[in-house]
Scaffold this motif. Structure first.
Motif, PDB file in Angstrom:
ATOM      1  N   THR A   1       0.838  -1.206   0.000  1.00 25.15           N
ATOM      2  CA  THR A   1       0.000   0.000   0.000  1.00 25.15           C
ATOM      3  C   THR A   1       0.871   1.253   0.000  1.00 25.15           C
ATOM      4  N   GLU A   2       1.901   1.256   0.825  1.00 22.75           N
ATOM      5  CA  GLU A   2       2.816   2.404   0.876  1.00 22.75           C
ATOM      6  C   GLU A   2       3.572   2.574  -0.436  1.00 22.75           C
ATOM      7  N   GLU A   3       4.033   1.475  -1.021  1.00 23.14           N
ATOM      8  CA  GLU A   3       4.792   1.555  -2.270  1.00 23.14           C
ATOM      9  C   GLU A   3       3.916   2.050  -3.422  1.00 23.14           C
ATOM     10  N   ILE A   4       2.664   1.661  -3.474  1.00 21.45           N
ATOM     11  CA  ILE A   4       1.755   2.153  -4.513  1.00 21.45           C
ATOM     12  C   ILE A   4       1.615   3.665  -4.421  1.00 21.45           C
ATOM     13  N   LYS A   5       1.489   4.185  -3.210  1.00 24.71           N
ATOM     14  CA  LYS A   5       1.378   5.642  -3.044  1.00 24.71           C
ATOM     15  C   LYS A   5       2.656   6.336  -3.528  1.00 24.71           C
ATOM     16  N   ARG A   6       3.813   5.782  -3.219  1.00 21.37           N
ATOM     17  CA  ARG A   6       5.078   6.387  -3.663  1.00 21.37           C
ATOM     18  C   ARG A   6       5.171   6.374  -5.195  1.00 21.37           C
ATOM     19  N   ARG A   7       4.843   5.274  -5.827  1.00 25.75           N
ATOM     20  CA  ARG A   7       4.924   5.187  -7.285  1.00 25.75           C
ATOM     21  C   ARG A   7       3.924   6.138  -7.946  1.00 25.75           C
ATOM     22  N   PHE A   8       2.740   6.236  -7.390  1.00 32.89           N
ATOM     23  CA  PHE A   8       1.746   7.160  -7.949  1.00 32.89           C
ATOM     24  C   PHE A   8       2.246   8.597  -7.891  1.00 32.89           C
ATOM     25  N   ASP A   9       2.881   8.947  -6.779  1.00 32.16           N
ATOM     26  CA  ASP A   9       3.407  10.307  -6.656  1.00 32.16           C
ATOM     27  C   ASP A   9       4.484  10.572  -7.715  1.00 32.16           C
ATOM     28  N   ARG A  10       5.350   9.580  -7.956  1.00 31.19           N
ATOM     29  CA  ARG A  10       6.417   9.773  -8.947  1.00 31.19           C
ATOM     30  C   ARG A  10       5.863   9.858 -10.368  1.00 31.19           C
ATOM     31  N   GLU A  11       4.797   9.118 -10.645  1.00 30.87           N
ATOM     32  CA  GLU A  11       4.230   9.096 -11.988  1.00 30.87           C
ATOM     33  C   GLU A  11       3.164  10.170 -12.202  1.00 30.87           C
ATOM     34  N   GLY A  12       2.884  10.930 -11.157  1.00 28.92           N
ATOM     35  CA  GLY A  12       1.877  11.982 -11.287  1.00 28.92           C
ATOM     36  C   GLY A  12       0.457  11.466 -11.359  1.00 28.92           C
ATOM     37  N   ILE A  13       0.219  10.275 -10.811  1.00 29.81           N
ATOM     38  CA  ILE A  13      -1.134   9.702 -10.782  1.00 29.81           C
ATOM     39  C   ILE A  13      -1.836  10.196  -9.525  1.00 29.81           C
ATOM     40  N   SER A  14      -3.022  10.721  -9.690  1.00 32.46           N
ATOM     41  CA  SER A  14      -3.736  11.338  -8.564  1.00 32.46           C
ATOM     42  C   SER A  14      -4.614  10.318  -7.849  1.00 32.46           C
ATOM     43  N   ILE A  15      -4.754  10.550  -6.565  1.00 32.45           N
ATOM     44  CA  ILE A  15      -5.719   9.788  -5.763  1.00 32.45           C
ATOM     45  C   ILE A  15      -6.747  10.807  -5.290  1.00 32.45           C
ATOM     46  N   PRO A  16      -7.862  10.945  -5.986  1.00 36.18           N
ATOM     47  CA  PRO A  16      -8.783  12.065  -5.730  1.00 36.18           C
ATOM     48  C   PRO A  16      -9.523  11.922  -4.409  1.00 36.18           C
ATOM     49  N   PHE A  17      -9.870  13.076  -3.854  1.00 37.15           N
ATOM     50  CA  PHE A  17     -10.738  13.119  -2.688  1.00 37.15           C
ATOM     51  C   PHE A  17     -12.186  12.981  -3.161  1.00 37.15           C
ATOM     52  N   PRO A  18     -13.051  12.484  -2.317  1.00 40.42           N
ATOM     53  CA  PRO A  18     -14.482  12.457  -2.690  1.00 40.42           C
ATOM     54  C   PRO A  18     -14.972  13.878  -2.973  1.00 40.42           C
ATOM     55  N   GLN A  19     -15.658  14.060  -4.091  1.00 38.71           N
ATOM     56  CA  GLN A  19     -16.117  15.396  -4.460  1.00 38.71           C
ATOM     57  C   GLN A  19     -17.408  15.300  -5.252  1.00 38.71           C
ATOM     58  N   ARG A  20     -18.106  16.423  -5.303  1.00 33.89           N
ATOM     59  CA  ARG A  20     -19.346  16.522  -6.060  1.00 33.89           C
ATOM     60  C   ARG A  20     -19.336  17.821  -6.863  1.00 33.89           C
ATOM     61  N   ASP A  21     -19.877  17.754  -8.037  1.00 33.46           N
ATOM     62  CA  ASP A  21     -20.059  18.958  -8.844  1.00 33.46           C
ATOM     63  C   ASP A  21     -21.441  19.513  -8.564  1.00 33.46           C
ATOM     64  N   VAL A  22     -21.505  20.799  -8.192  1.00 36.70           N
ATOM     65  CA  VAL A  22     -22.775  21.470  -7.897  1.00 36.70           C
ATOM     66  C   VAL A  22     -23.027  22.492  -9.012  1.00 36.70           C
ATOM     67  N   HIS A  23     -24.140  22.388  -9.686  1.00 38.69           N
ATOM     68  CA  HIS A  23     -24.493  23.283 -10.781  1.00 38.69           C
ATOM     69  C   HIS A  23     -25.602  24.225 -10.313  1.00 38.69           C
ATOM     70  N   LEU A  24     -25.391  25.537 -10.488  1.00 37.97           N
ATOM     71  CA  LEU A  24     -26.368  26.548 -10.116  1.00 37.97           C
ATOM     72  C   LEU A  24     -27.002  27.120 -11.377  1.00 37.97           C
ATOM     73  N   TYR A  25     -28.281  27.148 -11.400  1.00 43.42           N
ATOM     74  CA  TYR A  25     -29.019  27.683 -12.550  1.00 43.42           C
ATOM     75  C   TYR A  25     -29.696  28.985 -12.153  1.00 43.42           C
ATOM     76  N   HIS A  26     -29.606  29.982 -13.058  1.00 44.71           N
ATOM     77  CA  HIS A  26     -30.164  31.303 -12.799  1.00 44.71           C
ATOM     78  C   HIS A  26     -31.426  31.492 -13.638  1.00 44.71           C
ATOM     79  N   HIS A  27     -32.517  31.853 -12.973  1.00 46.47           N
ATOM     80  CA  HIS A  27     -33.783  32.084 -13.656  1.00 46.47           C
ATOM     81  C   HIS A  27     -34.103  33.566 -13.608  1.00 46.47           C
TER      82      HIS A  27
END
Length: 285
Positions: free
Chosen positions: A250-276
């Motif tokens: 698990t630790e080695e995977i994180k190190r290799r990802f950092d070297r290769e620029g592979i991201s481990i994203p945080f949980p996120q949501r896209d919020v869209h606001l509509y204007h009327h």
């Protein structure tokens, strides 16, 4: 009158001497039966135990069956000795049976644990040294008794679990097989290149000498989640290497990802606001 009294005394002395002599003979015979019978019981016990040991029977099962056999043989010898003295063994057996029934009713829980202990010894779902999960607890088996099983937890706590509780549900034995599969789950971003991620994960697995070649490791894209793509990494290792490989890989995977620029994203949501337009306040006339 004096003649009758003298006759009674002589008859009493004769009866006592005859009866006493017979009782003494019976007592000596009973003692001989007990001594010889106990010696025979021990000899039979030794022969049976050595036979089971040569047959490579579980040591705890050898001890248990040997003790049961010796107890039964010794009980038979004692009853034979008592019967030789002249005591009626039928009534004695009835009394012992009634007492045993009363004790059995009073010790129902202990007898249930005893029965479960016999099942553990016969079917051997786990052995000393195995890491198991059963009865709501988990740990390494340190000792198995007829009534209870002693476990040692990874943080060095001792847990004594009644065998009835151990056998009341599923028993998970993590040490039953020589090899285990390490299950790792890795999340990467949607913008990361699939081939690069696969190459990095395969490289991490291949570089670890503890990973077995057979069965072959399994590396697959598993799911597309809300904020990341999930990959599974499942190499096979010796059971004794499981946790070391789990943590270090698990630790080695994180190190290799950092070297290769592979991201481990945080949980996120896209919020869209509509204007009327109708929600805008009306201008003053």
């Amino acid at each position: 009158m004096e003649f009758l009294q003298k006759l009674d005394v002589e008859a009493l002395i004769e009866f006592a001497s005859t009866t006493g002599l017979q009782f003494l003979i019976n007592l000596v015979a009973a003692a001989a039966i007990f001594i010889i019978g106990r010696w025979v019981a021990k000899a039979v016990h030794r022969v049976v135990v050595k036979g089971m040991q040569r047959a490579d029977v579980e040591p705890l099962l050898v001890k248990f069956l040997g003790n049961i056999l010796y107890a039964l043989l010794l009980t038979f010898v004692i009853l034979a000795a008592i019967s030789r003295i002249g005591i009626q063994t039928a009534s004695l057996i009835a009394v012992i049976g009634a007492a045993g029934l009363a004790v059995g009713l009073a010790l129902q829980g202990s007898l249930a644990n005893f029965a479960a202990g016999v099942m553990v010894i016969i079917f051997r779902p786990y052995r000393i040294g195995d890491y198991v999960e059963a009865g709501g607890v988990s740990g390494t088996v340190e000792d198995v008794q007829i009534i209870s099983t002693e476990l040692s937890t990874p943080d060095n706590r001792k847990i004594i679990v009644p065998n009835g509780q151990m056998m009341s549900g599923a028993v998970v034995n993590y040490s039953a097989h020589a090899t285990r599969r390490v299950d790792l789950t890795v999340g990467v971003g949607y913008d990361d290149d699939i081939d690069t991620v696969r190459r990095v994960l395969e490289s991490v697995v291949a570089d670890d000498p503890r990973v077995l070649s057979e069965p072959a490791p399994n590396i697959r894209m598993n799911a597309m989640g809300d904020s990341s793509i999930t990959w599974i990494v499942r190499p096979w290792v010796q059971a004794s290497d499981y946790w070391d490989v789990y943590w270090e890989m698990t630790e080695e995977i994180k190190r290799r990802f950092d070297r290769e620029g592979i991201s481990i994203p945080f949980p996120q949501r896209d919020v869209h606001l509509y204007h009327h337009a109708k929600d805008e306040p009306q201008a003053n006339a």
